[in-house]
Scaffold this motif. Structure first.
Motif, PDB file in Angstrom:
ATOM      1  N   THR A  47       3.507   2.050   3.248  1.00  0.00           N
ATOM      2  CA  THR A  47       1.808   2.092   3.131  1.00  0.00           C
ATOM      3  C   THR A  47       1.485   1.884   2.271  1.00  0.00           C
ATOM      4  N   ARG A  48       0.483   1.207   2.516  1.00  0.00           N
ATOM      5  CA  ARG A  48      -0.943   0.020   1.192  1.00  0.00           C
ATOM      6  C   ARG A  48      -1.684   0.984   1.191  1.00  0.00           C
ATOM      7  N   LEU A  49      -2.628   1.230   0.393  1.00  0.00           N
ATOM      8  CA  LEU A  49      -3.860   1.627  -0.047  1.00  0.00           C
ATOM      9  C   LEU A  49      -4.994   1.188  -0.990  1.00  0.00           C
ATOM     10  N   ILE A  50      -5.484   0.803  -0.156  1.00  0.00           N
ATOM     11  CA  ILE A  50      -6.877  -0.176  -1.240  1.00  0.00           C
ATOM     12  C   ILE A  50      -7.755   0.627  -1.344  1.00  0.00           C
ATOM     13  N   ALA A  51      -8.623   1.532  -2.312  1.00  0.00           N
ATOM     14  CA  ALA A  51      -9.533   1.817  -2.315  1.00  0.00           C
ATOM     15  C   ALA A  51     -10.431   1.918  -2.361  1.00  0.00           C
ATOM     16  N   LEU A  52     -11.452   1.726  -1.426  1.00  0.00           N
ATOM     17  CA  LEU A  52     -12.617   1.089  -2.598  1.00  0.00           C
ATOM     18  C   LEU A  52     -14.278   2.107  -1.808  1.00  0.00           C
ATOM     19  N   ASN A  53     -15.259   1.902  -1.212  1.00  0.00           N
ATOM     20  CA  ASN A  53     -15.956   2.573  -1.404  1.00  0.00           C
ATOM     21  C   ASN A  53     -16.470   2.093   0.475  1.00  0.00           C
ATOM     22  N   VAL A  54     -17.778   2.769   0.987  1.00  0.00           N
ATOM     23  CA  VAL A  54     -16.926   3.066   2.030  1.00  0.00           C
ATOM     24  C   VAL A  54     -17.865   1.731   3.060  1.00  0.00           C
ATOM     25  N   HIS A  55     -19.119   0.691   2.702  1.00  0.00           N
ATOM     26  CA  HIS A  55     -18.945   0.181   2.315  1.00  0.00           C
ATOM     27  C   HIS A  55     -18.152  -1.496   2.809  1.00  0.00           C
ATOM     28  N   ASP A  56     -17.599  -1.517   1.387  1.00  0.00           N
ATOM     29  CA  ASP A  56     -16.120  -2.514   1.493  1.00  0.00           C
ATOM     30  C   ASP A  56     -15.180  -2.389   2.284  1.00  0.00           C
ATOM     31  N   ALA A  57     -15.039  -0.551   2.154  1.00  0.00           N
ATOM     32  CA  ALA A  57     -13.482  -0.827   3.504  1.00  0.00           C
ATOM     33  C   ALA A  57     -13.972  -1.111   4.220  1.00  0.00           C
ATOM     34  N   VAL A  58     -14.782  -1.073   5.223  1.00  0.00           N
ATOM     35  CA  VAL A  58     -15.602  -1.368   6.797  1.00  0.00           C
ATOM     36  C   VAL A  58     -14.909  -2.488   7.153  1.00  0.00           C
ATOM     37  N   MET A  59     -15.658  -3.578   6.023  1.00  0.00           N
ATOM     38  CA  MET A  59     -15.490  -4.911   5.494  1.00  0.00           C
ATOM     39  C   MET A  59     -14.178  -5.450   5.732  1.00  0.00           C
ATOM     40  N   SER A  60     -13.695  -4.328   4.673  1.00  0.00           N
ATOM     41  CA  SER A  60     -11.676  -4.974   4.533  1.00  0.00           C
ATOM     42  C   SER A  60     -11.333  -5.241   6.538  1.00  0.00           C
ATOM     43  N   MET A  61     -11.564  -4.098   7.043  1.00  0.00           N
ATOM     44  CA  MET A  61     -11.105  -3.785   8.120  1.00  0.00           C
ATOM     45  C   MET A  61     -12.023  -5.213   9.013  1.00  0.00           C
TER      46      MET A  61
END
Length: 325
Positions: free
Chosen positions: A122-136
């Motif tokens: 696994t590779r974890l990318i820790a972000l704020n909620v908005h940026d995590a959604v945008m990453s998806m």
């Protein structure tokens, strides 16, 4: 120039509203306006006609809109290409996870998966909620793990994204306590003596959850903001030092509560808490974008696990009903 400036400008060009775009981008309107101004300063041209309502683009803005779309597309394609060149790209599951869940829920989930599914790369990318959604949305991750509340929903099109609810999390007020577990700063405080309040920044998802608690409270809470950050872990450390009370996810303070370093400041009053779902999302596989085989296998496993847990819970409730009947 920053990529987020392009995303901000595209959002503004499509909504024709600074306030609406700021809301969609999860930033304050002044911060959003400053980012648009930074983009204009970098380009050396006015992109927005601020004399009109609703907001519209200048001729230069109209030209740059097409360029911005193309530039973002090229950036995302380059990123996808480079990630595809990594030796482990097709066997590694990339998770985008908000900071708090990356520290609390994610280690538990990996332990469970190792035992039930098998060892994962696994590779974890820790972000704020908005940026995590945008990453998806931008294809920067395989799976998105995040909080969800009906009044602060994650805006992902259900026709394009699959979702699983993995659990729930309570957000409550905590403060430093004595050896008997008595909190130093019990709610609700008073108008004469407001409680020192350790707050999230306005663009933080958990901050918006705290706003819901405060707005829905039947009795007013008397709080005086003393400190602000977007990190729950930062607020916890300040609370441990006795600087005030903070609203924290239950899983983030389990050890501190058990060791009587922190205690609930709400006296067990459910009126001053909010429950959030912990959700997992993936882009639905298609012929054009089938996704990684490892992600499909993992998703199928999680669906089966979720169904088994739901059946076990239903049986438990039936047994409990028969006993009370």
């Amino acid at each position: 120039m920053e990529t987020k400036w392009l995303e901000d400008f595209i959002s503004l060009a499509e909504t024709h509203s600074f306030s609406r775009s700021a809301e969609l981008r999860h930033v304050t309107q002044p911060a959003f306006s400053r980012r648009i101004q930074s983009l204009e300063a970098w380009l050396g041209a006015d992109l927005i006609d601020r004399t009109s309502y609703p907001t519209r683009l200048t001729p230069a803005g109209e030209v740059f809109y097409e360029q911005a779309l193309e530039m973002l597309g090229q950036i995302n394609n380059a990123r996808a290409l480079m990630r595809g060149k990594r030796p482990t790209a097709h066997t590694t599951v990339d998770f985008a996870v908000p900071h708090t869940l990356s520290l609390t829920y994610m280690p538990e989930l990996i332990t469970e998966l190792d035992a039930g599914f098998g060892t994962l790369h696994t590779r974890l990318i820790a972000l704020n909620v908005h940026d995590a959604v945008m990453s998806m949305v931008d294809g920067g991750c395989d799976l998105l793990l995040c909080y969800h509340h009906p009044r602060q929903p994650v805006q992902l099109d259900a026709s394009h994204y699959d979702m699983l609810t993995l659990g729930s999390e309570a957000l409550r007020a905590y403060s430093r306590c004595d050896k008997s577990g008595t909190p130093e700063f019990p709610l609700p405080g008073s108008a004469r003596s407001p409680l020192p309040f350790l707050s999230y920044t306005s663009n933080a998802y958990l901050g918006r959850m705290v706003d819901l608690i405060l707005s829905d409270a039947k009795r007013p809470l008397y709080l005086e903001k003393r400190y602000e950050t977007d990190m729950a872990e930062g607020l916890k450390m300040m609370a441990l030092e006795g600087h005030g009370l903070a609203f924290l996810p239950e899983s983030a303070v389990t050890r501190e509560v058990k060791q009587k370093q922190l205690a609930r400041a709400d006296g067990g009053n459910a009126e001053w808490e909010v429950n959030m779902e912990i959700r997992l999302y993936r882009e639905r596989p298609s012929v054009q974008r089938p996704g990684k085989p490892i992600v499909s296998r993992l998703w199928d496993y999680l669906v089966r696990r979720s169904e088994a847990q739901a059946k076990a819970q239903a049986r438990k409730q039936m047994k409990a009903g028969k006993k009370t009947g």
